[in-house]
Design a protein around this motif. Structure first.
Motif, PDB file in Angstrom:
ATOM      1  N   ALA A 178      50.861  64.216  63.102  1.00  0.00           N
ATOM      2  CA  ALA A 178      50.189  65.423  62.619  1.00  0.00           C
ATOM      3  C   ALA A 178      48.733  65.098  62.295  1.00  0.00           C
ATOM      4  N   VAL A 179      47.835  65.992  62.715  1.00  0.00           N
ATOM      5  CA  VAL A 179      46.396  65.749  62.587  1.00  0.00           C
ATOM      6  C   VAL A 179      45.811  66.667  61.523  1.00  0.00           C
ATOM      7  N   SER A 180      44.931  66.099  60.717  1.00  0.00           N
ATOM      8  CA  SER A 180      44.161  66.870  59.744  1.00  0.00           C
ATOM      9  C   SER A 180      42.687  66.712  60.099  1.00  0.00           C
ATOM     10  N   VAL A 181      41.972  67.840  60.200  1.00  0.00           N
ATOM     11  CA  VAL A 181      40.559  67.774  60.593  1.00  0.00           C
ATOM     12  C   VAL A 181      39.683  68.365  59.500  1.00  0.00           C
ATOM     13  N   GLN A 182      38.480  67.856  59.419  1.00  0.00           N
ATOM     14  CA  GLN A 182      37.443  68.407  58.563  1.00  0.00           C
ATOM     15  C   GLN A 182      36.232  68.694  59.429  1.00  0.00           C
ATOM     16  N   GLY A 183      35.759  69.917  59.398  1.00  0.00           N
ATOM     17  CA  GLY A 183      34.632  70.297  60.233  1.00  0.00           C
ATOM     18  C   GLY A 183      35.069  70.872  61.552  1.00  0.00           C
ATOM     19  N   SER A 184      34.103  71.312  62.337  1.00  0.00           N
ATOM     20  CA  SER A 184      34.380  71.907  63.636  1.00  0.00           C
ATOM     21  C   SER A 184      33.688  71.115  64.751  1.00  0.00           C
ATOM     22  N   ASP A 185      32.358  71.170  64.768  1.00  0.00           N
ATOM     23  CA  ASP A 185      31.607  70.426  65.777  1.00  0.00           C
ATOM     24  C   ASP A 185      31.347  68.987  65.338  1.00  0.00           C
ATOM     25  N   ASN A 186      31.469  68.710  64.042  1.00  0.00           N
ATOM     26  CA  ASN A 186      31.366  67.342  63.531  1.00  0.00           C
ATOM     27  C   ASN A 186      32.190  67.256  62.259  1.00  0.00           C
ATOM     28  N   GLY A 187      32.563  66.065  61.876  1.00  0.00           N
ATOM     29  CA  GLY A 187      33.405  65.888  60.695  1.00  0.00           C
ATOM     30  C   GLY A 187      34.310  64.689  60.874  1.00  0.00           C
ATOM     31  N   SER A 188      35.606  64.885  60.720  1.00  0.00           N
ATOM     32  CA  SER A 188      36.539  63.770  60.830  1.00  0.00           C
ATOM     33  C   SER A 188      37.899  64.253  61.319  1.00  0.00           C
ATOM     34  N   VAL A 189      38.618  63.324  61.942  1.00  0.00           N
ATOM     35  CA  VAL A 189      39.988  63.565  62.403  1.00  0.00           C
ATOM     36  C   VAL A 189      40.869  62.514  61.745  1.00  0.00           C
ATOM     37  N   SER A 190      41.868  62.947  60.971  1.00  0.00           N
ATOM     38  CA  SER A 190      42.719  62.022  60.220  1.00  0.00           C
ATOM     39  C   SER A 190      44.180  62.198  60.622  1.00  0.00           C
ATOM     40  N   PHE A 191      44.921  61.100  60.600  1.00  0.00           N
ATOM     41  CA  PHE A 191      46.344  61.121  60.926  1.00  0.00           C
ATOM     42  C   PHE A 191      46.943  59.802  60.481  1.00  0.00           C
ATOM     43  N   SER A 192      48.246  59.694  60.521  1.00  0.00           N
ATOM     44  CA  SER A 192      48.931  58.469  60.129  1.00  0.00           C
ATOM     45  C   SER A 192      49.773  57.966  61.293  1.00  0.00           C
ATOM     46  N   GLY A 193      50.182  56.710  61.205  1.00  0.00           N
ATOM     47  CA  GLY A 193      51.005  56.132  62.260  1.00  0.00           C
ATOM     48  C   GLY A 193      51.733  54.905  61.756  1.00  0.00           C
ATOM     49  N   TRP A 194      52.722  54.491  62.533  1.00  0.00           N
ATOM     50  CA  TRP A 194      53.583  53.372  62.158  1.00  0.00           C
ATOM     51  C   TRP A 194      53.529  52.297  63.230  1.00  0.00           C
ATOM     52  N   LEU A 195      53.269  51.042  62.806  1.00  0.00           N
ATOM     53  CA  LEU A 195      53.295  49.897  63.711  1.00  0.00           C
ATOM     54  C   LEU A 195      54.596  49.163  63.491  1.00  0.00           C
ATOM     55  N   SER A 196      55.468  49.175  64.481  1.00  0.00           N
ATOM     56  CA  SER A 196      56.759  48.506  64.367  1.00  0.00           C
ATOM     57  C   SER A 196      56.579  46.991  64.347  1.00  0.00           C
ATOM     58  N   PRO A 197      57.172  46.290  63.372  1.00  0.00           N
ATOM     59  CA  PRO A 197      57.070  44.834  63.343  1.00  0.00           C
ATOM     60  C   PRO A 197      57.586  44.180  64.618  1.00  0.00           C
ATOM     61  N   ALA A 198      58.653  44.749  65.183  1.00  0.00           N
ATOM     62  CA  ALA A 198      59.237  44.156  66.391  1.00  0.00           C
ATOM     63  C   ALA A 198      58.286  44.241  67.575  1.00  0.00           C
ATOM     64  N   GLU A 199      57.363  45.225  67.555  1.00  0.00           N
ATOM     65  CA  GLU A 199      56.445  45.413  68.680  1.00  0.00           C
ATOM     66  C   GLU A 199      54.992  45.152  68.284  1.00  0.00           C
ATOM     67  N   TYR A 200      54.794  44.542  67.118  1.00  0.00           N
ATOM     68  CA  TYR A 200      53.438  44.318  66.615  1.00  0.00           C
ATOM     69  C   TYR A 200      52.675  43.358  67.525  1.00  0.00           C
ATOM     70  N   LYS A 201      51.444  43.714  67.885  1.00  0.00           N
ATOM     71  CA  LYS A 201      50.619  42.895  68.764  1.00  0.00           C
ATOM     72  C   LYS A 201      49.207  42.706  68.215  1.00  0.00           C
ATOM     73  N   GLY A 202      49.033  43.002  66.933  1.00  0.00           N
ATOM     74  CA  GLY A 202      47.743  42.765  66.306  1.00  0.00           C
ATOM     75  C   GLY A 202      46.886  43.996  66.147  1.00  0.00           C
ATOM     76  N   TYR A 203      47.281  45.087  66.768  1.00  0.00           N
ATOM     77  CA  TYR A 203      46.474  46.305  66.705  1.00  0.00           C
ATOM     78  C   TYR A 203      47.362  47.530  66.900  1.00  0.00           C
ATOM     79  N   ALA A 204      46.842  48.678  66.496  1.00  0.00           N
ATOM     80  CA  ALA A 204      47.514  49.951  66.749  1.00  0.00           C
ATOM     81  C   ALA A 204      46.903  50.589  67.986  1.00  0.00           C
ATOM     82  N   GLU A 205      47.746  51.008  68.898  1.00  0.00           N
ATOM     83  CA  GLU A 205      47.274  51.685  70.101  1.00  0.00           C
ATOM     84  C   GLU A 205      47.246  53.186  69.808  1.00  0.00           C
ATOM     85  N   VAL A 206      46.035  53.750  69.804  1.00  0.00           N
ATOM     86  CA  VAL A 206      45.832  55.138  69.405  1.00  0.00           C
ATOM     87  C   VAL A 206      45.277  55.938  70.579  1.00  0.00           C
TER      88      VAL A 206
END
Length: 393
Positions: free
Chosen positions: A334-362
């Motif tokens: 789920a995405v939360s935004v602030q602004g229209s033409d500029n601002g920020s895009v916020s969201f959350s995510g989960w990195l599974s330990p079993a598939e952890y590779k050092g970074y989140a693929e977004v």
């Protein structure tokens, strides 16, 4: 125990195991092949500091491709430290396929990256004490190019497991070099291989693996019993409060990596649909495009749940920021935004330990048709200046 404390304890124990495994070795270089900021990249940095050794950070394929698309000058295989070059199986080159039409977006043809074996790079340099193979897609190739280093220097090795069936080939390659490999979960004696601390593995030369493991587990048991703190035996007559005081005895001598981090545009590794970094001398930014979705790799020091915030300087799609979607590790968020033409895009995510590779693929997706701006031939969709990550604890 909350996530921050748990991961701080994990980092401290893994760093201690590496310190014990390196004890008695002459100082040597510490090499981290990574996009930076991963768990084992931080362990490598800690090891270099403990050994008072040189830390050699070599970009992974992911980071290299980002740099190449930035139209940096051609690199030379000899310049591993100063310029990005890719460690691989041999001295030569590796083809970069244009799977996401990145080169088309730049009006370039698909190319190749110069590669160098670690064995060739090692000649004329100090021995290697620790190697972090932080790019799971290339780890097997890089180990096959480091057979002399592994045989002669006997470094400690950290790595993230690739997908099957390459896992078996990797285990066999290390076994052939005389290494025993252990998962973090088993090192810390957690319940199962799929435990939440089951990410990543450490490989130690077989001739000292059993001895180091016994010493490590003995020290942990003594620490739990209050007999040892930070490597020092306590007087049995010490009162319990003194035995348990981390403030007095420095239980957390190893500082875990900072979990709250902000990455500027130049440090965001982008795998698809993104233009080179631009700057006005003060602020830097990246335009996403020409495709609707851009895939990025955001370094995360531990697996687990994170909040992500992308700061957007401009958005040119008809729906603006409100039309954005986000996919983290293959799962839509789920995405939360602030602004229209500029601002920020916020969201959350989960990195599974079993598939952890050092970074989140977004994947940041901003659909809608965009026309060219004046004489600029690029399709400019959304302009990002930075991304901030915050763990959910």
């Amino acid at each position: 125990m909350n996530a921050a404390v748990r991961f701080a304890d994990t980092f401290g124990q893994v760093a201690r195991f590496v310190e014990m495994a390196l004890a008695g070795q002459p100082p040597g270089d510490v090499v981290s092949i990574d996009i930076g900021g991963s768990f084992f990249d931080c362990v490598a940095s800690d090891a270099a500091e403990s050994l008072k050794s040189t830390l050699v950070r070599s970009p992974s394929l992911l980071s290299y491709r980002t740099r190449q698309w930035d139209r940096r000058p051609p690199v030379r295989p000899a310049d591993v430290i100063d310029d990005p070059v890719l460690f691989g199986r041999t001295d030569g080159s590796m083809r970069i396929d244009d799977n996401h039409n990145m080169f088309k977006g730049y009006a370039l043809c698909a190319g190749s990256a110069p590669t160098r074996s670690m064995d060739a790079w090692r000649r004329g340099r100090r021995p290697v004490s620790f190697i972090n193979f932080g790019d799971s897609l290339l780890t097997l190739h890089q180990i096959e190019g480091a057979t002399d280093v592994l045989t002669r220097d006997r470094p400690i090795v950290s790595l993230y497991l690739p997908d099957a069936p390459e896992q078996d080939l990797l285990r066999g390659a290390l076994r052939d070099q005389g290494y025993d490999m252990i998962a973090i979960s088993r090192l810390l004696e957690t319940e199962t291989e799929s435990d939440e601390l089951g990410f990543g593995c450490i490989a130690v030369p077989s001739e000292k693996f059993a001895t180091i493991l016994r010493r490590f587990h003995l020290e942990n048991r003594m620490r739990k019993q209050g007999q040892i703190v930070s490597g020092r035996l306590l007087d049995r007559s010490a009162i319990p409060r003194q035995r348990q005081s981390s403030e007095l005895f420095g239980l957390h001598a190893k500082s875990p990596p900072e979990l709250h981090r902000r990455f500027g545009a130049a440090d965001i590794a982008v795998r698809s649909n993104c233009y080179p970094v631009e700057s006005d001398g003060g602020t830097s930014w990246r335009w996403l495009g020409p495709g609707a979705g851009a895939r990025m790799a955001v370094p995360c020091s531990f697996p687990g749940a994170y909040n992500f915030e992308f700061v957007v300087m401009a958005c040119r799609t008809p729906g603006g920021l409100s039309g954005c979607r986000a996919i983290v590790e293959g799962r839509e968020s789920a995405v939360s935004v602030q602004g229209s033409d500029n601002g920020s895009v916020s969201f959350s995510g989960w990195l599974s330990p079993a598939e952890y590779k050092g970074y989140a693929e977004v994947d940041l997706i901003n659909p809608g048709s965009v026309r060219q701006a004046g004489s600029d031939q690029r399709i400019l969709r959304m302009n990002i200046s930075s991304v901030q990550i915050t763990p959910c604890v």
